[in-house]
Design an enzyme around this catalytic site. Structure first.
Site, mmCIF file in Angstrom:
data_model
loop_
_atom_site.group_PDB
_atom_site.id
_atom_site.type_symbol
_atom_site.label_atom_id
_atom_site.label_comp_id
_atom_site.label_asym_id
_atom_site.label_seq_id
_atom_site.Cartn_x
_atom_site.Cartn_y
_atom_site.Cartn_z
ATOM 1 N N CYS A 3 98.615 39.936 39.338
ATOM 2 C CA CYS A 3 99.579 39.319 40.257
ATOM 3 C C CYS A 3 100.474 38.309 39.520
ATOM 4 O O CYS A 3 101.356 38.705 38.778
ATOM 5 C CB CYS A 3 98.855 38.706 41.452
ATOM 6 S SG CYS A 3 99.952 38.348 42.843
ATOM 7 N N HIS A 53 94.974 42.218 43.292
ATOM 8 C CA HIS A 53 93.824 41.383 42.901
ATOM 9 C C HIS A 53 92.530 42.195 42.911
ATOM 10 O O HIS A 53 91.790 42.158 43.910
ATOM 11 C CB HIS A 53 93.684 40.198 43.857
ATOM 12 C CG HIS A 53 94.804 39.222 43.777
ATOM 13 N ND1 HIS A 53 94.764 38.131 42.944
ATOM 14 C CD2 HIS A 53 96.000 39.184 44.419
ATOM 15 C CE1 HIS A 53 95.890 37.447 43.075
ATOM 16 N NE2 HIS A 53 96.659 38.064 43.958
ATOM 17 N N GLU A 82 89.855 41.437 41.531
ATOM 18 C CA GLU A 82 88.723 40.492 41.566
ATOM 19 C C GLU A 82 88.289 40.168 42.993
ATOM 20 O O GLU A 82 87.217 39.605 43.190
ATOM 21 C CB GLU A 82 89.081 39.207 40.797
ATOM 22 C CG GLU A 82 90.013 38.233 41.504
ATOM 23 C CD GLU A 82 91.501 38.598 41.399
ATOM 24 O OE1 GLU A 82 91.819 39.717 40.957
ATOM 25 O OE2 GLU A 82 92.321 37.747 41.777
#
Length: 188
Positions: A79, A169, A171
């Site tokens: 990002c 994202h 994660e």
């Protein structure tokens, strides 16, 4: 054991650290120059790219990270991290670490309220992966030297030699495909 740095100014730092640990690699928080020693790769998390860029300049990390990228250290921008790596930002010049040959547009999907999740087929992995977009940028152009790994109308994951960028994202999902790809295939 591979040591993966995570730039630790803001964003999903802890989430990236947990993914690295799950893969059996060693995470290293990066806040100052000394933290860059002996890294096998570096993750630039999301957050606010202008703020992260100012921290990179103020701490002196910018030039050192640029040198490491030029020397071939694997780096992954998620990002805002992708914006930092972009050679061209639509109507705004370049990122602070302009090494990835793309044109990117900030906040291209809208505001924080327009954030969304989407399942996307990734031909490179032959899987469907969950993607979380938060005030996400769009990659609007790539050079011929950039491999597009996944698309959602426009490229959302790209690879150029030792530089990986995702506009979403990974994660923030339960999956480890992208972290595994970075640790096992980009970091050698």
């Amino acid at each position: 054991m591979k040591t993966i740095g995570v730039l630790a100014f803001q964003g999903g730092v802890i989430e990236h650290v947990k993914k690295i640990e799950e893969l059996g690699a060693k995470p290293q928080l990066v806040k100052k120059k000394e933290d860059l020693k002996n890294l096998d790769g570096l993750i630039l998390p999301g957050g606010e790219s202008t703020t992260i860029g100012k921290f990179l300049i103020e701490t002196g990390l910018k030039d050192q990270i640029l040198n490491l990228i030029y020397e071939g250290m694997p780096v992954w921008g998620t990002c805002a991290g992708a914006i930092l790596l972009a050679k061209n930002i639509k109507n705004q010049g370049s990122g602070v670490l302009p090494t990835l040959d793309i044109l990117i547009e900030r906040n291209a999907y809208g505001s924080q309220l327009d954030s969304f999740k989407k399942e996307v087929f990734v031909p490179k992995f032959n899987i469907v992966t969950e993607c979380v977009f938060i005030r996400a940028p769009k990659i609007v152009e790539v050079s011929k030297d950039v491999e597009v790994l996944a698309e959602l109308e426009t490229p959302i994951a790209v690879l150029q030699k030792n530089i990986l960028a995702t506009t979403f994202h990974p994660e923030l999902t339960s999956q480890n495909y992208w972290h595994s790809f970075f640790v096992e295939n980009v970091v050698k």
